[in-house]
Write a protein that holds these residues in place. Structure first.
Motif, PDB file in Angstrom:
ATOM      1  N   LYS A 291     108.907 -13.658  81.893  1.00 30.16           N
ATOM      2  CA  LYS A 291     110.175 -13.748  81.470  1.00 30.16           C
ATOM      3  C   LYS A 291     109.995 -13.114  80.058  1.00 30.16           C
ATOM      4  O   LYS A 291     108.852 -13.168  79.327  1.00 30.16           O
ATOM      5  CB  LYS A 291     110.868 -14.940  81.254  1.00 30.16           C
ATOM      6  CG  LYS A 291     111.321 -15.377  82.615  1.00 30.16           C
ATOM      7  CD  LYS A 291     111.993 -16.556  82.673  1.00 30.16           C
ATOM      8  CE  LYS A 291     111.283 -17.878  82.412  1.00 30.16           C
ATOM      9  NZ  LYS A 291     110.545 -18.208  83.365  1.00 30.16           N
ATOM     10  N   GLU A 292     111.225 -12.606  79.506  1.00 29.78           N
ATOM     11  CA  GLU A 292     111.149 -12.339  78.088  1.00 29.78           C
ATOM     12  C   GLU A 292     110.939 -13.391  76.991  1.00 29.78           C
ATOM     13  O   GLU A 292     111.215 -14.472  77.333  1.00 29.78           O
ATOM     14  CB  GLU A 292     112.564 -11.596  77.845  1.00 29.78           C
ATOM     15  CG  GLU A 292     112.725 -10.980  76.364  1.00 29.78           C
ATOM     16  CD  GLU A 292     111.575  -9.856  76.071  1.00 29.78           C
ATOM     17  OE1 GLU A 292     110.334 -10.156  76.035  1.00 29.78           O
ATOM     18  OE2 GLU A 292     112.025  -8.626  76.081  1.00 29.78           O
TER      19      GLU A 292
ATOM     20  N   GLU B 222     104.711 -11.552  88.174  1.00 28.50           N
ATOM     21  CA  GLU B 222     106.002 -11.186  88.751  1.00 28.50           C
ATOM     22  C   GLU B 222     107.003 -12.489  88.055  1.00 28.50           C
ATOM     23  O   GLU B 222     108.032 -12.111  87.948  1.00 28.50           O
ATOM     24  CB  GLU B 222     105.694 -11.654  90.254  1.00 28.50           C
ATOM     25  CG  GLU B 222     106.435 -11.015  91.230  1.00 28.50           C
ATOM     26  CD  GLU B 222     106.053 -11.053  92.593  1.00 28.50           C
ATOM     27  OE1 GLU B 222     106.766 -11.674  93.412  1.00 28.50           O
ATOM     28  OE2 GLU B 222     104.880 -11.021  92.807  1.00 28.50           O
ATOM     29  N   HIS B 223     106.434 -13.287  87.572  1.00 33.34           N
ATOM     30  CA  HIS B 223     107.287 -14.562  87.053  1.00 33.34           C
ATOM     31  C   HIS B 223     107.506 -14.377  85.657  1.00 33.34           C
ATOM     32  O   HIS B 223     107.715 -15.210  84.897  1.00 33.34           O
ATOM     33  CB  HIS B 223     106.649 -15.977  87.529  1.00 33.34           C
ATOM     34  CG  HIS B 223     106.818 -16.055  89.016  1.00 33.34           C
ATOM     35  ND1 HIS B 223     105.662 -16.356  89.636  1.00 33.34           N
ATOM     36  CD2 HIS B 223     107.650 -16.158  89.836  1.00 33.34           C
ATOM     37  CE1 HIS B 223     106.272 -16.409  90.980  1.00 33.34           C
ATOM     38  NE2 HIS B 223     107.358 -16.254  91.157  1.00 33.34           N
TER      39      HIS B 223
ATOM     40  N   LEU C 289     105.911  -5.146  83.642  1.00 36.54           N
ATOM     41  CA  LEU C 289     106.660  -6.089  82.706  1.00 36.54           C
ATOM     42  C   LEU C 289     107.554  -5.455  82.026  1.00 36.54           C
ATOM     43  O   LEU C 289     108.292  -6.046  81.453  1.00 36.54           O
ATOM     44  CB  LEU C 289     105.399  -6.560  81.659  1.00 36.54           C
ATOM     45  CG  LEU C 289     104.136  -7.359  82.420  1.00 36.54           C
ATOM     46  CD1 LEU C 289     103.334  -7.467  81.267  1.00 36.54           C
ATOM     47  CD2 LEU C 289     104.667  -8.696  82.841  1.00 36.54           C
TER      48      LEU C 289
ATOM     49  N   THR D 262     103.803 -15.427  78.092  1.00 36.37           N
ATOM     50  CA  THR D 262     104.576 -15.600  79.627  1.00 36.37           C
ATOM     51  C   THR D 262     103.735 -15.642  80.933  1.00 36.37           C
ATOM     52  O   THR D 262     103.998 -16.043  81.807  1.00 36.37           O
ATOM     53  CB  THR D 262     105.732 -14.666  79.538  1.00 36.37           C
ATOM     54  OG1 THR D 262     106.219 -14.548  80.942  1.00 36.37           O
ATOM     55  CG2 THR D 262     105.407 -13.297  78.993  1.00 36.37           C
ATOM     56  N   THR D 263     102.515 -14.819  80.787  1.00 35.62           N
ATOM     57  CA  THR D 263     101.801 -14.443  82.059  1.00 35.62           C
ATOM     58  C   THR D 263     100.534 -15.653  82.098  1.00 35.62           C
ATOM     59  O   THR D 263     100.124 -15.968  83.030  1.00 35.62           O
ATOM     60  CB  THR D 263     101.292 -13.339  82.382  1.00 35.62           C
ATOM     61  OG1 THR D 263     100.551 -12.809  81.080  1.00 35.62           O
ATOM     62  CG2 THR D 263     102.353 -12.261  82.255  1.00 35.62           C
TER      63      THR D 263
ATOM     64  N   LYS E  33     110.206  -4.100  82.951  1.00 30.82           N
ATOM     65  CA  LYS E  33     111.773  -4.697  83.556  1.00 30.82           C
ATOM     66  C   LYS E  33     111.900  -6.228  83.292  1.00 30.82           C
ATOM     67  O   LYS E  33     113.053  -6.332  83.261  1.00 30.82           O
ATOM     68  CB  LYS E  33     111.679  -4.533  84.929  1.00 30.82           C
ATOM     69  CG  LYS E  33     111.702  -3.150  85.438  1.00 30.82           C
ATOM     70  CD  LYS E  33     111.938  -2.831  86.939  1.00 30.82           C
ATOM     71  CE  LYS E  33     111.484  -1.461  87.206  1.00 30.82           C
ATOM     72  NZ  LYS E  33     110.711  -1.320  88.359  1.00 30.82           N
ATOM     73  N   ARG E  34     110.681  -6.953  83.265  1.00 28.93           N
ATOM     74  CA  ARG E  34     110.815  -8.389  82.711  1.00 28.93           C
ATOM     75  C   ARG E  34     111.025  -8.718  81.418  1.00 28.93           C
ATOM     76  O   ARG E  34     111.498  -9.493  81.046  1.00 28.93           O
ATOM     77  CB  ARG E  34     109.588  -9.124  83.648  1.00 28.93           C
ATOM     78  CG  ARG E  34     109.721  -9.227  85.132  1.00 28.93           C
ATOM     79  CD  ARG E  34     108.514  -9.250  85.747  1.00 28.93           C
ATOM     80  NE  ARG E  34     108.843  -9.125  87.522  1.00 28.93           N
ATOM     81  CZ  ARG E  34     109.044  -8.194  87.765  1.00 28.93           C
ATOM     82  NH1 ARG E  34     108.908  -6.812  87.279  1.00 28.93           N
ATOM     83  NH2 ARG E  34     109.165  -7.985  89.146  1.00 28.93           N
TER      84      ARG E  34
END
Lengths: 316, 674
Positions: B468-469, B465-466, B377, B365-366, B379-380
């Motif tokens: 996602k799970e 920041e962007h 991460l 994802t990153t 929280k994301r």
């Protein structure tokens, strides 16, 4: 079964009740050596009671881990407390873990607090966490060697067994290797409880603090739990010193009179150890972080000597 | 009979998976599902098959009856144990892969990846079930080559090609030594069959045994990644796609452990004391060097790869201690050491694959491997964070998870050395315990860094920041192995019993009745001590937290959210966070003699020398092994080849002359009765 449950509850109660008192006593003795009056020995109780009633301010950056860490680490330390003989050698949970398990349970507690220190995103927390893990890495090899030395000397890493055996041996248990191992473990105890010259429990100066920096973001009831956990850990480290090396007076059976005597003797041992610790704290200055490897190499050397001398003298 | 079906069913499913990958190559999505589904079915049959062998009888199947080359399969308890480790990991990773390879849709050839993936797992299964040295070498080579192709899968990146090159060179040097070892052992009995080796290798003269062991140690040690033969590992494992890294780090390097145990215990009968001593020293050094370099690493996958070096070291400490016990006539203590080693083998397979999958999810994802660019991460991607945390606790050997159990067993095995007679060996083994303790503490520090910097606090880059799970299949894969971490952690008394049946044929004695009790495992009776992770788990996670949690819920105090304390200034930006470099700084300074760090600071001023415009800080540690060990060797090899070039003129007449001269010399040699 009933007596076992009572014993577990009693042990938990003694640990939780005595831990703040020990802190208070050490502070009082330190004040005495520094020719101060010092706060009352019950001050830590007041502090915890006060913190429990306060609202907490929590950084908005944190995750669930920040809230869970104090509970996990308190509970890990309490679990370790059920494995350590306090006033009786026949522990209901004695089978569940030995000295090595106790060390690793302390590590579990430290792991979570160190993680929580990074959670708020301040540099203070990271600094504390980083230093704490550094000191833990210095401590661990010396600690394991002294555990080995004790285990070889007594014949087990099981704490109930160690206390029972040493207590039964009486004065014969005092031997050069046991003394060497004690000195090694005493230095480790200074590091594990975060005392001068390793860490200063009374400081909030960013250059010197280790444990205080880690928990800087905690407040209110969470801080109370963190503080209580640290006090309990200190009590348990002292109990390890007391009941591994001079367990005399500890109760071996479950009779009321033996238990009461054992509790009194235990308390006396704690006070003596606390006084020694206070003397060490008063007579030394805090060392620079990068001199700590020297201090802990001394401990490593002592435990190595304990091991080697035992093997040479006894031939294993 | 059932076993035969299961075994060939497993092979068939892997082949079907490979075949489907070829046929369905056109459609990425269908190809992915079909191929990885087939692989997971194959691994399920592998799990059932190995389970039935572990609880039942050995399995053997002969393909051809020729006396020298009797190709076939032989699965005893040791093989079954490794098949189980491979299958359980492969099962979780296959499910994970159906999500993970979506990243490559439309960019890379998915069919090619699925084909290699299936054959790769199959080759590992065949490596641990071969019954003949020649067949073993063929499948071993197949495994190495396939894994090479997987390492260079992202071949558009130049560093991947370099990684692949280092890997293929190192692995072939290793294979060379393995061939030598087998030739020595087969030379005495005249057969490459493992069955013959088992009876003849024992009777070889001691110097041949020593040679065979040393060559096996170098050969398999290269694959396992012991120091100083480990240099390929931190290049190759991060270069491969993460699902493949999980398999390579989790189980491929374990096939080398399998064969090392097979050769030294099964064929050579445990050997002499200095084999164990050598292994113990190499293993302790590997464990320490591995974790030290892991601490300095900021590339998530390289960090995990260095931890593989560390854990291979921990496994081999157990094997080394077992060898020392075996050679000094203590088969029961040897069994204890071997149980510790095998327990750590399965544990490492489980948590290292889990961690690599976690790392893969984060990279998915990153799109970056640098942990300094992660942060926040948890929280994301809460589930990935949770599973990664379980892996991190396990690998840091914290109770009650699985890493703790095997580390405890290893420490107790070291403590049992008190039963030896030689004082020097005794002290050496005990001192290696201090090394193991340091390794454990540094690993915990490293995972506080890896988890804390990556998952906690604020995001350090727009990538994070962007974030996602990740898709559900990836989470399921990680969940399976997280569950395994817990199961292996809290049911040690049962696992120990099974592993004892694995080690018993190798050392000739079973000790499960002495060390496995109700909910508890203990050491041998001469040295009473026990742990019960079952109870520790109950106490830590169920019984004791209750009052605290109830109190927390009942109390009337409020919780206010506010800025992080920054000495009165608003500091809630990621720039104020502690970095991974800073976190490991105390240890970098402490062990500066090994790391030899050097740093460069450039400061740019705007107008006045009092106001800094920007500061550029660079810090790196010296790659000691590459610079001082491998560079001289490479230089010698290159120089010799340059000198050799003189005789290669390019004229065919010259080459014919060489052949003639060789022939004449050979004839003279034969003629003189040589």
């Amino acid at each position: 079964m009933i007596s076992q449950i009572v014993l577990v509850l009693l042990q938990l109660l003694v640990i939780i009740a005595l831990a703040p008192l020990l802190s208070g006593i050490i502070k009082k003795i330190k004040a005495f050596f520094q020719v101060r009056k010092g706060p009352s020995i019950f001050q830590p109780y007041y502090d915890i009671a006060k913190l429990l009633q306060k609202d907490s301010v929590v950084s908005k950056n944190v995750s669930w881990l920040f809230h869970a860490a104090p509970i996990i680490s308190l509970v890990a330390v309490l679990t370790a407390g059920l494995l350590i003989p306090i006033f009786i050698t026949e522990l209901p949970f004695g089978f569940a873990g030995d000295l090595i398990a106790v060390v690793y349970l302390f590590a579990l507690a430290r792991f979570f607090i160190a993680l929580a220190s990074l959670d708020a995103g301040s540099s203070f927390g990271g600094m504390g966490g980083s230093r704490e893990m550094f000191v833990a890495s210095l401590v661990e090899p010396a600690l394991m060697l002294s555990i080995f030395a004790i285990a070889l000397n007594v014949g087990s890493t099981n704490l109930s067994y160690i206390s029972q055996t040493v207590s039964a041996m009486g004065i014969n248990a005092v031997s050069p290797y046991q003394i060497l191992a004690f000195v090694a473990l005493f230095i480790i105890a200074i590091a594990e409880t975060g005392r001068i010259p390793v860490d200063n429990p009374a400081t909030h100066l960013e250059l010197t603090m280790i444990h205080e920096a880690m928990i800087l973001e905690y407040s209110g009831k969470q801080l109370a739990i963190v503080e209580l956990g640290a006090m309990i850990k200190q009590l348990l480290v002292f109990s390890l010193l007391a009941n591994i090396f001079f367990p005399w007076g500890i109760a071996s059976g479950l009779s009321a009179s033996a238990v009461i005597i054992a509790l009194l003797v235990y308390f006396a041992k704690l006070v003596v150890l606390g006084a020694v610790m206070a003397m060490v704290e008063t007579s030394t200055a805090k060392w620079r972080l990068f001199r700590l490897p020297e201090l802990l190499s001394i401990s490593l050397m002592f435990s190595f000597l304990a091991l080697v001398s035992f093997i040479i003298v006894k031939g294993g | 009979m059932m076993d035969t079906y299961l075994f060939f069913g497993m092979i068939l499913f892997y082949l079907i998976g490979a075949g489907l990958a070829l046929i369905l190559n056109r459609n990425d999505r269908i190809c992915t599902y079909a191929s990885f589904l087939s692989a997971s079915l194959a691994s399920v049959s592998g799990i059932i098959f190995s389970g039935s062998i572990l609880l039942g009888n050995n399995f053997s199947f002969i393909l051809s009856g020729s006396p020298i080359l009797n190709f076939g399969f032989f699965v005893d308890k040791l093989s079954a144990f490794f098949i189980f480790a491979i299958s359980i990991t492969a099962f979780a990773v296959s499910i994970y892969s159906t999500g993970y390879v979506r990243e490559y849709f439309g960019k890379k050839n998915i069919g090619y990846l699925c084909l290699l993936y299936n054959i790769f797992i199959l080759s590992m299964i065949l490596v641990v079930s071969a019954n003949n040295a020649v067949m073993f070498l063929i499948v071993w080579e197949l495994m190495s080559v396939i894994s090479y192709f997987l390492v260079v899968f992202e071949h558009e990146k130049p560093q991947t090609l370099k990684a692949g090159f280092i890997y293929i060179v190192m692995t072939h040097i290793g294979t060379g030594f393995i061939i030598l070892s087998f030739l020595i052992m087969a030379g005495s009995g005249g057969s490459f069959s493992f069955e013959t080796l088992r009876s003849t290798a024992m009777t070889m003269p001691p110097y041949l045994k020593d040679l065979a062991f040393l060559f096996a140690l170098i050969g398999f040690g290269t694959k396992a990644g012991i120091v100083p033969l480990h240099i390929w590992l931190p290049y190759a494992h991060p270069a491969a796609p993460s699902n493949v890294s999980a398999l390579m780090s989790g189980v491929m390097i374990k096939t080398a452990i399998y064969m090392l145990i097979r050769v030294s215990f099964d064929f050579l009968g445990g050997g002499v004391w200095w084999w164990g001593m050598l292994l113990l020293i190499v293993a302790s050094v590997s464990a320490l060097i591995g974790v030290m370099y892991a601490l300095m690493e900021h590339d998530m996958k390289r960090l995990l790869a260095f931890h593989s070096v560390e854990n291979i070291g921990i496994i081999l400490i157990g094997v080394g201690v077992a060898m020392i016990f075996m050679s000094s006539g203590h088969p029961d203590l040897a069994a204890f050491g071997l149980i510790a080693a095998l327990y750590h083998t399965i544990n490492h397979a489980v948590f290292k694959s889990l961690l690599f999958m976690g790392a893969g999810s984060v990279i998915y994802t990153t799109h970056t491997k640098n942990i300094e660019e992660y942060g926040g991460l948890i929280k994301r991607m809460p589930w990935t964070a949770f599973f990664f945390l379980i892996g991190a606790i396990s690998i840091s050997a914290l109770p009650p998870f699985n890493g703790f159990v095997s580390e405890w067993l290893t420490l107790q095995a070291q403590l049992l050395s008190i039963n030896l007679t030689d004082n020097i060996i005794k002290i050496a083994v005990l001192f290696s315990g201090a090394g193991l303790a340091l390794t454990g503490a540094l690993a915990a520090a490293c995972f506080v860094k890896a988890f804390g910097i990556s998952f906690l606090a604020l995001p350090r880059s727009t990538h994070a920041e962007h974030a996602k799970e990740v898709p559900v299949p990836m989470l399921v894969g990680m969940a399976i192995l997280s569950l395994m971490c817990i199961v292996l952690g809290v049911l040690p008394f049962y696992v120990v019993r099974i592993i004892d049946s694995v080690s018993a044929p190798l050392v000739g004695t079973s000790i499960s009745s002495k060390i496995s009790f109700d909910l508890t495992i203990g050491t041998l009776s001469s040295f009473p001590a026990s742990i019960s992770t079952t109870w520790i788990a109950l106490l830590v996670f169920v019984v004791l937290p209750l009052p605290v949690i109830i109190y927390m819920l009942m109390s009337r105090t409020k919780t206010v959210k506010y800025e992080t304390w920054g000495c009165g200034q608003p500091v809630s930006t990621a720039r104020n966070e502690y970095t991974a470099t800073a976190f490991s700084k105390p240890i970098r300074m402490w062990l500066g003699g090994i790391f030899r760090p050097h740093r460069e600071i450039q400061t740019a001023y705007s107008d006045s020398p009092f106001f800094k415009d920007r500061v550029i800080f660079e810090s790196e540690i010296e790659p000691v092994f590459e610079r001082y060990l491998y560079r001289p060797v490479t230089w010698v090899v290159l120089t010799v080849s340059r000198l050799m070039r003189v005789i290669q003129t390019g004229y065919i007449q010259t080459y014919l002359l060489y052949i003639l001269i060789t022939l004449v010399i050979a004839l003279i040699f034969v003629g003189s009765g040589g």
